[in-house]
Design an enzyme around this catalytic site. Structure first.
Site, mmCIF file in Angstrom:
data_model
loop_
_atom_site.group_PDB
_atom_site.id
_atom_site.type_symbol
_atom_site.label_atom_id
_atom_site.label_comp_id
_atom_site.label_asym_id
_atom_site.label_seq_id
_atom_site.Cartn_x
_atom_site.Cartn_y
_atom_site.Cartn_z
ATOM 1 N N SER A 120 0.852 -1.192 0.000
ATOM 2 C CA SER A 120 0.000 0.000 0.000
ATOM 3 C C SER A 120 0.884 1.237 0.000
ATOM 4 O O SER A 120 2.022 1.196 0.494
ATOM 5 C CB SER A 120 -0.885 0.012 1.254
ATOM 6 O OG SER A 120 -1.590 1.245 1.377
ATOM 7 N N TYR B 111 -1.880 -0.405 10.594
ATOM 8 C CA TYR B 111 -2.005 -0.771 9.184
ATOM 9 C C TYR B 111 -0.765 -0.338 8.404
ATOM 10 O O TYR B 111 -0.201 -1.115 7.625
ATOM 11 C CB TYR B 111 -3.254 -0.125 8.591
ATOM 12 C CG TYR B 111 -3.486 -0.469 7.137
ATOM 13 C CD1 TYR B 111 -3.987 -1.721 6.782
ATOM 14 C CD2 TYR B 111 -3.218 0.450 6.133
ATOM 15 C CE1 TYR B 111 -4.206 -2.038 5.451
ATOM 16 C CE2 TYR B 111 -3.437 0.145 4.805
ATOM 17 C CZ TYR B 111 -3.935 -1.102 4.460
ATOM 18 O OH TYR B 111 -4.136 -1.412 3.135
ATOM 19 N N ALA C 185 2.192 0.182 9.552
ATOM 20 C CA ALA C 185 3.320 -0.649 9.970
ATOM 21 C C ALA C 185 3.296 -1.996 9.267
ATOM 22 O O ALA C 185 4.334 -2.511 8.824
ATOM 23 C CB ALA C 185 3.293 -0.840 11.483
ATOM 24 N N SER C 186 2.104 -2.589 9.141
ATOM 25 C CA SER C 186 2.009 -3.901 8.489
ATOM 26 C C SER C 186 2.367 -3.807 7.018
ATOM 27 O O SER C 186 3.001 -4.713 6.463
ATOM 28 C CB SER C 186 0.606 -4.485 8.673
ATOM 29 O OG SER C 186 -0.362 -3.814 7.888
ATOM 30 N N LYS C 187 1.986 -2.718 6.362
ATOM 31 C CA LYS C 187 2.268 -2.586 4.941
ATOM 32 C C LYS C 187 3.735 -2.223 4.692
ATOM 33 O O LYS C 187 4.344 -2.693 3.717
ATOM 34 C CB LYS C 187 1.330 -1.550 4.311
ATOM 35 C CG LYS C 187 -0.107 -2.030 4.218
ATOM 36 C CD LYS C 187 -0.228 -3.342 3.462
ATOM 37 C CE LYS C 187 -1.655 -3.812 3.304
ATOM 38 N NZ LYS C 187 -1.781 -5.062 2.532
ATOM 39 N N ILE D 56 -8.060 2.805 -4.598
ATOM 40 C CA ILE D 56 -8.676 1.919 -5.579
ATOM 41 C C ILE D 56 -10.170 1.840 -5.254
ATOM 42 O O ILE D 56 -10.559 1.548 -4.119
ATOM 43 C CB ILE D 56 -8.054 0.508 -5.537
ATOM 44 C CG1 ILE D 56 -6.535 0.590 -5.741
ATOM 45 C CG2 ILE D 56 -8.709 -0.387 -6.580
ATOM 46 C CD1 ILE D 56 -6.104 1.129 -7.087
#
Length: 252
Positions: A135, A148, A150-152, A181
């Site tokens: 992302s 979020y 951090a995870s990406k 998107i």
């Protein structure tokens, strides 16, 4: 067709970005195993080149079973697309440990251990392509998205590490970092604004491409990354955002 004779496993492939990827893969001749918690739409489930697998990928114990089902049906595995993910919006002061753990488990841990599960079959096939869906929030962040983002960012780093470790096996790994998107969720968000038309126009102005992204835009890039045409491309995070992150903001 670019993917004739190839078999792909796509997580979260029944809707949104995942569905755009699956539709493009099928159009290009691939056989596709689609893994997600919910049942697929009847039209996708009935497609002769689709295998529907229901599983909760947070449970690492199901990963080998999921991969084996795909191989048993199609005879091998050439492409893995790690698309399934989740996002919980919560400020730093309020985020709960279990919410952090859930996002890390699905967004970051699952892609690594699914890659581990497909390795024997990609090695047997002489190579393969792993595509992670990251992302632009792995590059920057929106408010209340600390976990979020951090995870990406983590999946972007994992992509490079997989490319390095698996290069000797002729297995490539790249990531797509989409921006905005269009999806049912994003449309609902726009409609929830006090002036949806003004919100949409403001959002369009952020994008030099003059429009918002569509799931098919991600699918077309995934086809390229899965095909022989990207044979020398590995370890890259490709930003797909219509130029949004290339444009410096103005104060007016």
């Amino acid at each position: 067709m670019e993917l004739e004779g190839k078999t792909a496993l796509v997580t979260g492939g029944g809707q949104g970005i995942g569905r755009g990827i699956v539709d493009c893969f099928l159009q290009e001749g691939a056989q596709v195993a689609v893994v997600q918690r919910k049942p697929l739409d009847p039209d996708l489930q009935a497609h002769p080149s689709v295998l529907a697998i229901q599983a909760d990928l947070v449970d690492t114990g199901v990963h080998s079973s999921v991969v084996n089902q795909a191989v048993d049906r199609f005879g091998g595995l050439n492409v893995l697309v790690n698309n399934a993910g989740t996002m919980i919006e919560r400020g730093v002061s309020d985020i709960l440990p279990e919410e952090w753990d859930m996002m890390m488990a699905l967004n970051l841990r699952t892609p690594l251990f699914l890659a581990q599960a497909v390795l024997p079959f990609m090695r047997q096939a002489g190579g393969g392509s792993i595509i992670n869906i990251g992302s632009i929030e792995g590059l920057a962040a929106n408010p209340e998205h600390a976990a979020y983002a951090a995870s990406k960012a983590g999946i972007h780093g994992t992509t490079k590490a997989l490319a390095v470790d698996l290069g000797p096996d002729n297995i490539r790994c790249n990531a797509i970092a989409p921006g905005w998107i269009t999806s049912e969720l994003s449309e609902n968000y726009l409609q929830s604004q006090s002036d949806p038309a003004a919100a949409r126009n403001a959002l369009h102005r952020l994008h030099p491409a003059g429009r918002l992204g569509e799931p098919r835009d991600v699918g077309e890039l995934a086809v390229f990354l899965a095909s022989h045409r990207s044979a020398f491309l590995t370890g890259e995070v490709i930003t797909l955002d219509g130029g949004r992150t290339a444009k410096l903001p103005l104060p007016f």
